[in-house]
Write a protein that holds these residues in place. Structure first.
Motif, PDB file in Angstrom:
ATOM      1  N   LYS A  26       0.788  -1.376  -0.008  1.00 19.59           N
ATOM      2  CA  LYS A  26       0.133   0.135  -0.176  1.00 19.59           C
ATOM      3  C   LYS A  26       0.916   1.314   0.129  1.00 19.59           C
ATOM      4  CE  LYS A  26      -3.688  -2.085   2.426  1.00 19.59           C
ATOM      5  NZ  LYS A  26      -4.709  -2.012   3.509  1.00 19.59           N
ATOM      6  N   VAL A  27       2.189   1.170  -0.173  1.00 19.67           N
ATOM      7  CA  VAL A  27       2.932   2.365  -0.354  1.00 19.67           C
ATOM      8  C   VAL A  27       2.602   3.197  -1.623  1.00 19.67           C
ATOM      9  CG1 VAL A  27       5.177   3.320  -0.428  1.00 19.67           C
ATOM     10  CG2 VAL A  27       4.578   1.304   1.057  1.00 19.67           C
ATOM     11  N   SER A  28       2.186   4.216  -1.476  1.00 24.07           N
ATOM     12  CA  SER A  28       1.800   5.048  -3.079  1.00 24.07           C
ATOM     13  C   SER A  28       3.106   6.014  -3.208  1.00 24.07           C
ATOM     14  CB  SER A  28       0.501   5.842  -2.556  1.00 24.07           C
ATOM     15  OG  SER A  28       0.509   6.628  -1.685  1.00 24.07           O
ATOM     16  N   GLU A  29       3.304   6.030  -4.465  1.00 24.02           N
ATOM     17  CA  GLU A  29       4.390   6.822  -4.812  1.00 24.02           C
ATOM     18  C   GLU A  29       3.963   7.734  -6.140  1.00 24.02           C
ATOM     19  OE1 GLU A  29       7.090   7.277  -3.183  1.00 24.02           O
ATOM     20  OE2 GLU A  29       6.971   5.543  -1.576  1.00 24.02           O
ATOM     21  N   GLU A  30       4.673   8.862  -6.361  1.00 22.88           N
ATOM     22  CA  GLU A  30       4.430   9.329  -7.568  1.00 22.88           C
ATOM     23  C   GLU A  30       4.890   8.654  -8.714  1.00 22.88           C
ATOM     24  OE1 GLU A  30       5.390  13.845  -9.660  1.00 22.88           O
ATOM     25  OE2 GLU A  30       6.386  13.390  -7.601  1.00 22.88           O
ATOM     26  N   SER A 201       7.984   1.003  -5.633  1.00 24.18           N
ATOM     27  CA  SER A 201       8.907   1.800  -4.702  1.00 24.18           C
ATOM     28  C   SER A 201      10.006   0.691  -3.851  1.00 24.18           C
ATOM     29  CB  SER A 201       7.955   2.060  -3.449  1.00 24.18           C
ATOM     30  OG  SER A 201       7.089   0.515  -3.118  1.00 24.18           O
ATOM     31  N   GLY A 202      10.204  -0.560  -5.102  1.00 19.88           N
ATOM     32  CA  GLY A 202      11.129  -1.306  -4.711  1.00 19.88           C
ATOM     33  C   GLY A 202      12.815  -1.065  -4.571  1.00 19.88           C
ATOM     34  N   TYR A 203      12.872   0.484  -4.199  1.00 21.04           N
ATOM     35  CA  TYR A 203      14.605   0.644  -4.231  1.00 21.04           C
ATOM     36  C   TYR A 203      15.093   0.469  -2.832  1.00 21.04           C
ATOM     37  CZ  TYR A 203      13.528   3.044  -8.189  1.00 21.04           C
ATOM     38  OH  TYR A 203      12.763   3.464  -9.788  1.00 21.04           O
ATOM     39  N   TRP A 204      16.438   0.131  -2.749  1.00 25.90           N
ATOM     40  CA  TRP A 204      17.037   0.279  -1.263  1.00 25.90           C
ATOM     41  C   TRP A 204      18.561   0.440  -1.767  1.00 25.90           C
ATOM     42  CZ3 TRP A 204      15.844  -4.247  -4.005  1.00 25.90           C
ATOM     43  CH2 TRP A 204      17.002  -5.301  -4.157  1.00 25.90           C
ATOM     44  N   ILE A 205      19.274   0.807  -0.493  1.00 28.23           N
ATOM     45  CA  ILE A 205      20.689   0.772  -0.322  1.00 28.23           C
ATOM     46  C   ILE A 205      21.432  -0.220   0.041  1.00 28.23           C
ATOM     47  CG2 ILE A 205      22.265   2.420   0.294  1.00 28.23           C
ATOM     48  CD1 ILE A 205      20.831   3.886  -1.875  1.00 28.23           C
TER      49      ILE A 205
END
Length: 231
Positions: A26-30, A201-205
């Motif tokens: 449910k994470v909404s992103e532009e 939203s599947g980004y990470w460091i």
């Protein structure tokens, strides 16, 4: 412009790297539409590209056509930060805390993620901000305060790893912004999983070049790929 095109190119290739059904989040992103010119890539090794009829040099699979459009979140562009800004604040303890949360989620360990999130909150609170230029202080505090909120939500959801991963996605965006604005002395990698939250939203460091996916853990540990090296 070259960096943006390269990032878009890599993101498009990653869409073919995983073929398992995505979990509902449910994470909404532009959103933004990114176009790319690449046409064929390996479904197992998306970094291997070529023309129709070519085969992957790694596994021998025939290259498959990829979509010419990819829907993705507006990601933060990590740029070179001046040495003066870098020296004004050390983000190492904060980033270390973040990496511990990431590794705990990659290991499917909710309790460890909770502990790491609490350590992250302590690291943010303990950071000395007295050397930060007043013009940059507000930006720094906004990033770290938002990051703390997400860490608190991760800690409060002990035992609910899907929820923790949802908040981790937002935390990752905050950490990426922090690195973009204030730099880091660490050698890191920005990774992306095209399956998580429909690629929004599947980004990470990560501190590892090898992919260890914090959004799926053992279910799809190697799903995704590196989109940027940070050093």
């Amino acid at each position: 412009m070259k960096k943006i095109i390269l990032s878009s190119f890599v993101l498009a290739l990653l869409m073919l790297s995983c073929n398992q059904k995505n979990k509902e989040e449910k994470v909404s992103e532009e959103k933004v539409i990114v176009k790319t010119d690449a046409v064929y890539s390996c479904p197992m090794h998306p970094e291997i590209t070529g023309k129709k009829g070519d085969v992957c040099t790694e596994c021998g699979m025939e290259l498959e056509p990829k979509s010419t459009e990819v829907v993705e979140e507006t990601q933060v562009e990590i740029k070179e930060v001046s040495e003066a800004v870098k020296s004004s604040v050390s983000n190492d303890a904060i980033i270390e805390g973040y990496l511990k949360v990431k590794n705990a989620l990659a290991n499917d360990n909710s309790k460890e993620a909770t502990t790491a999130a609490n350590d992250f909150i302590k690291a943010v609170s303990a950071t000395n901000t007295s050397k930060i230029d007043s013009k940059l202080l507000t930006k720094y505090l906004n990033s770290t305060d938002e990051a703390k909120k997400q860490a608190e939500l991760i800690a409060k959801n002990d035992g609910k790893i899907d929820q923790q991963r949802m908040y981790f996605a937002v935390l990752s965006k905050d950490i990426t912004s922090l690195i973009a604005d204030f730099g880091t002395s660490k050698h890191l990698y920005q990774d992306y999983c095209p399956m998580y939250n429909e690629g929004k939203s599947g980004y990470w460091i990560s501190e590892f070049k090898a992919i260890k996916n914090p959004y799926y853990g053992s279910e799809m540990l190697e799903c995704g790929g590196m989109i940027k090296e940070i050093k």
